[in-house]
Design a protein around this motif. Structure first.
Motif, PDB file in Angstrom:
ATOM      1  N   ASP A  74      11.257   6.450 -18.564  1.00 55.53           N
ATOM      2  CA  ASP A  74      12.377   6.904 -19.402  1.00 55.53           C
ATOM      3  C   ASP A  74      11.901   7.456 -20.752  1.00 55.53           C
ATOM      4  OD1 ASP A  74      11.450   4.394 -20.124  1.00 55.53           O
ATOM      5  OD2 ASP A  74      13.432   3.515 -20.477  1.00 55.53           O
ATOM      6  N   VAL A  75      10.594   7.652 -20.904  1.00 53.54           N
ATOM      7  CA  VAL A  75      10.047   8.102 -22.202  1.00 53.54           C
ATOM      8  C   VAL A  75      10.501   9.525 -22.540  1.00 53.54           C
ATOM      9  CG1 VAL A  75       7.864   8.818 -23.301  1.00 53.54           C
ATOM     10  CG2 VAL A  75       8.055   6.558 -22.260  1.00 53.54           C
ATOM     11  N   THR A  76      10.862   9.718 -23.810  1.00 52.23           N
ATOM     12  CA  THR A  76      11.180  11.077 -24.304  1.00 52.23           C
ATOM     13  C   THR A  76      10.291  11.450 -25.487  1.00 52.23           C
ATOM     14  OG1 THR A  76      12.891  10.234 -25.800  1.00 52.23           O
ATOM     15  CG2 THR A  76      13.611  10.909 -23.599  1.00 52.23           C
ATOM     16  N   LEU A  77       9.554  10.467 -26.025  1.00 50.21           N
ATOM     17  CA  LEU A  77       8.686  10.743 -27.179  1.00 50.21           C
ATOM     18  C   LEU A  77       7.360  10.017 -26.981  1.00 50.21           C
ATOM     19  CD1 LEU A  77       8.075  11.632 -30.118  1.00 50.21           C
ATOM     20  CD2 LEU A  77       9.307   9.609 -30.911  1.00 50.21           C
ATOM     21  N   LEU A  78       6.312  10.797 -26.728  1.00 52.49           N
ATOM     22  CA  LEU A  78       4.969  10.222 -26.563  1.00 52.49           C
ATOM     23  C   LEU A  78       4.194  10.445 -27.853  1.00 52.49           C
ATOM     24  CD1 LEU A  78       2.434   9.198 -25.008  1.00 52.49           C
ATOM     25  CD2 LEU A  78       2.091  11.576 -24.278  1.00 52.49           C
ATOM     26  N   ILE A  79       3.670   9.353 -28.431  1.00 52.25           N
ATOM     27  CA  ILE A  79       2.797   9.529 -29.592  1.00 52.25           C
ATOM     28  C   ILE A  79       1.377   9.153 -29.180  1.00 52.25           C
ATOM     29  CG2 ILE A  79       2.360   9.003 -32.013  1.00 52.25           C
ATOM     30  CD1 ILE A  79       5.239   8.513 -32.474  1.00 52.25           C
ATOM     31  N   ASN A  80       0.538  10.166 -29.062  1.00 52.46           N
ATOM     32  CA  ASN A  80      -0.870   9.984 -28.708  1.00 52.46           C
ATOM     33  C   ASN A  80      -1.622   9.602 -29.976  1.00 52.46           C
ATOM     34  OD1 ASN A  80      -1.394  10.442 -25.908  1.00 52.46           O
ATOM     35  ND2 ASN A  80      -0.791  12.582 -26.212  1.00 52.46           N
ATOM     36  N   ASN A  81      -1.701   8.297 -30.207  1.00 54.21           N
ATOM     37  CA  ASN A  81      -2.293   7.795 -31.459  1.00 54.21           C
ATOM     38  C   ASN A  81      -3.707   7.251 -31.273  1.00 54.21           C
ATOM     39  OD1 ASN A  81      -2.238   6.315 -34.223  1.00 54.21           O
ATOM     40  ND2 ASN A  81      -2.514   4.671 -32.715  1.00 54.21           N
ATOM     41  N   ALA A  82      -4.017   6.685 -30.107  1.00 53.61           N
ATOM     42  CA  ALA A  82      -5.315   6.019 -29.909  1.00 53.61           C
ATOM     43  C   ALA A  82      -6.459   6.961 -30.262  1.00 53.61           C
ATOM     44  CB  ALA A  82      -5.443   5.565 -28.454  1.00 53.61           C
ATOM     45  N   GLY A  83      -7.445   6.438 -30.976  1.00 51.77           N
ATOM     46  CA  GLY A  83      -8.579   7.273 -31.371  1.00 51.77           C
ATOM     47  C   GLY A  83      -9.822   6.428 -31.601  1.00 51.77           C
ATOM     48  N   PRO A 118       5.917  16.040 -17.654  1.00 48.97           N
ATOM     49  CA  PRO A 118       7.006  16.107 -16.661  1.00 48.97           C
ATOM     50  C   PRO A 118       8.019  14.968 -16.802  1.00 48.97           C
ATOM     51  CG  PRO A 118       4.827  15.900 -15.571  1.00 48.97           C
ATOM     52  CD  PRO A 118       4.580  15.898 -17.034  1.00 48.97           C
ATOM     53  N   VAL A 119       7.557  13.803 -17.271  1.00 50.13           N
ATOM     54  CA  VAL A 119       8.473  12.663 -17.469  1.00 50.13           C
ATOM     55  C   VAL A 119       9.490  13.024 -18.555  1.00 50.13           C
ATOM     56  CG1 VAL A 119       8.600  10.257 -18.285  1.00 50.13           C
ATOM     57  CG2 VAL A 119       6.732  10.963 -16.762  1.00 50.13           C
ATOM     58  N   ILE A 120       8.986  13.562 -19.663  1.00 44.72           N
ATOM     59  CA  ILE A 120       9.854  13.908 -20.788  1.00 44.72           C
ATOM     60  C   ILE A 120      10.826  15.015 -20.383  1.00 44.72           C
ATOM     61  CG2 ILE A 120       9.857  14.863 -23.148  1.00 44.72           C
ATOM     62  CD1 ILE A 120       7.091  13.473 -23.532  1.00 44.72           C
ATOM     63  N   GLU A 121      10.317  15.985 -19.655  1.00 42.94           N
ATOM     64  CA  GLU A 121      11.161  17.098 -19.169  1.00 42.94           C
ATOM     65  C   GLU A 121      12.275  16.543 -18.271  1.00 42.94           C
ATOM     66  OE1 GLU A 121      11.375  20.291 -19.795  1.00 42.94           O
ATOM     67  OE2 GLU A 121      11.100  21.557 -18.041  1.00 42.94           O
ATOM     68  N   ALA A 122      11.911  15.624 -17.365  1.00 43.03           N
ATOM     69  CA  ALA A 122      12.905  15.061 -16.441  1.00 43.03           C
ATOM     70  C   ALA A 122      13.967  14.250 -17.175  1.00 43.03           C
ATOM     71  CB  ALA A 122      12.206  14.184 -15.400  1.00 43.03           C
ATOM     72  N   ASP A 162       1.308  26.265 -25.500  1.00 46.03           N
ATOM     73  CA  ASP A 162       1.458  27.502 -24.747  1.00 46.03           C
ATOM     74  C   ASP A 162       2.041  27.212 -23.359  1.00 46.03           C
ATOM     75  OD1 ASP A 162       0.760  30.353 -25.090  1.00 46.03           O
ATOM     76  OD2 ASP A 162      -0.315  29.986 -23.208  1.00 46.03           O
ATOM     77  N   ASP A 163       1.463  26.235 -22.677  1.00 45.65           N
ATOM     78  CA  ASP A 163       1.914  25.930 -21.307  1.00 45.65           C
ATOM     79  C   ASP A 163       3.343  25.382 -21.282  1.00 45.65           C
ATOM     80  OD1 ASP A 163      -0.365  26.714 -20.092  1.00 45.65           O
ATOM     81  OD2 ASP A 163      -0.876  24.768 -19.230  1.00 45.65           O
ATOM     82  N   LEU A 164       3.723  24.655 -22.319  1.00 44.99           N
ATOM     83  CA  LEU A 164       5.036  23.988 -22.299  1.00 44.99           C
ATOM     84  C   LEU A 164       6.106  24.799 -23.041  1.00 44.99           C
ATOM     85  CD1 LEU A 164       3.827  20.287 -22.795  1.00 44.99           C
ATOM     86  CD2 LEU A 164       4.615  21.373 -20.678  1.00 44.99           C
ATOM     87  N   ALA A 165       5.713  25.966 -23.568  1.00 48.45           N
ATOM     88  CA  ALA A 165       6.703  26.827 -24.224  1.00 48.45           C
ATOM     89  C   ALA A 165       7.763  27.184 -23.188  1.00 48.45           C
ATOM     90  CB  ALA A 165       6.036  28.091 -24.746  1.00 48.45           C
ATOM     91  N   GLY A 166       9.014  27.148 -23.576  1.00 47.65           N
ATOM     92  CA  GLY A 166      10.076  27.465 -22.616  1.00 47.65           C
ATOM     93  C   GLY A 166      10.556  26.235 -21.860  1.00 47.65           C
ATOM     94  N   THR A 167       9.893  25.094 -22.038  1.00 50.90           N
ATOM     95  CA  THR A 167      10.396  23.835 -21.473  1.00 50.90           C
ATOM     96  C   THR A 167      11.092  23.070 -22.605  1.00 50.90           C
ATOM     97  OG1 THR A 167       8.540  22.367 -21.999  1.00 50.90           O
ATOM     98  CG2 THR A 167       8.307  23.737 -20.032  1.00 50.90           C
ATOM     99  N   SER A 168      11.573  21.899 -22.287  1.00 51.44           N
ATOM    100  CA  SER A 168      12.249  21.100 -23.319  1.00 51.44           C
ATOM    101  C   SER A 168      11.270  20.128 -23.977  1.00 51.44           C
ATOM    102  CB  SER A 168      13.412  20.347 -22.681  1.00 51.44           C
ATOM    103  OG  SER A 168      12.941  19.569 -21.593  1.00 51.44           O
TER     104      SER A 168
END
Ligand SMILES: NC(=O)c1ccc[n+]([C@@H]2O[C@H](COP(=O)([O-])OP(=O)(O)OC[C@H]3O[C@@H](n4cnc5c(N)ncnc54)[C@H](OP(=O)(O)O)[C@@H]3O)[C@@H](O)[C@H]2O)c1
Length: 229
Positions: A74-83, A118-122, A162-168
């Motif tokens: 059900d994720v809509t916001l992924l924060i890639n923080n690990a570093g 794809p999860v966020i898009e769905a 670039d790849d996700l332009a035009g998606t939500s």
């Protein structure tokens, strides 16, 4: 992005900026947050209203990343923080440290973004936020492995855009300066408090910013380094 409708996942949520991001998201009113971490950890009390769910997640483990994408569906916001920041210049850094920096900062971030887009898009759309660094824009020779990996991660972030332009799915790049966490322990530098950096990030993401400069040093130098001022 509507805060109360967001379901967030933060990687590296057990300490440092990741823990502050979970706190800032809860304070902003996000109802459900998956707190990703490699091992077990104690979750602080975030009060009622927010459900913070621990999620076992090593971003270098492709099977765990895939499992997290089907579990946290059900994720809509992924924060890639690990570093990861190994010390050492180009001549002194070990091959092992260089590979580890690339595996976490570049490959792990890529793996997570690719699994969750794809999860966020769905789920009707949302955002992927990559926590990069000012060092993604200006090389830091004493941290050769980190610099190379964070530059590459900024390049990959632009390719995702670039790849996700035009998606939500919006792809947000965040360029902090020094933050007072374990990562910079013993390094003499201007360091912002992780709580204030996290609050700025959450505000900027909710506002819809594409590029985030979440602390004073970053706000002064980031836009010029990015060529937008
Ligand atoms: N501190 C700074 O000055 C600064 C400046 C600019 C950008 N940043 C960026 O901000 C982000 C957070 O950094 P920080 O300062 O909070 O660093 P930190 O205090 O060193 O924390 C790093 C976090 O990443 C996690 N992590 C490392 N490898 C992982 C893996 N393979 N899978 C999952 N989690 C992993 C760590 O988990 P463990 O506890 O299991 O090791 C920890 O939770 C990083 O992307 C960093 O590059 C930091």
């Amino acid at each position: 992005m509507k805060v109360d409708k967001a379901v967030a996942l933060v990687t590296g949520a057990n300490r440092g900026l990741g823990q502050s991001l979970v706190k800032a998201l809860a304070e902003a009113g996000v109802a459900r947050i998956y707190a990703g971490a490699r091992g077990r950890f104690d979750l602080p009390d975030f009060g009622s209203g927010t459900s913070v769910l621990p999620l076992e997640l090593d971003i270098t483990d492709g099977a765990q990343v895939a499992r997290s994408a089907s579990h946290a569906s059900d994720v809509t916001l992924l924060i890639n923080n690990a570093g990861l920041l190994p010390h050492g210049g180009a001549m002194s850094v070990s091959e092992k440290d260089l590979l580890a920096a690339i595996e976490v900062n570049l490959m792990g971030t890529w793996r997570m973004a690719r699994a969750f887009a794809p999860v966020i898009e769905a789920n009707g759309g949302g955002a992927i936020v990559n926590i990069l660094s000012l060092i993604s824009l200006q090389n830091a020779p004493p941290f050769a492995a980190y610099s190379a990996a964070k530059y590459a991660s900024w390049a990959m972030t632009q390719s995702f855009r670039d790849d996700l332009a035009g998606t939500s799915v919006r792809v947000v790049a965040c360029f902090p300066g020094g933050i007072d966490t374990d990562m910079l322990a013993g390094v003499a530098a201007a360091k912002a408090h992780p709580d204030s950096v996290a609050s700025s990030i959450v505000e900027a993401v909710m506002r819809g910013d594409a590029n985030v400069f979440p602390d004073r040093v970053s706000a002064i130098h980031g836009p010029a380094l990015l060529g937008i001022s």
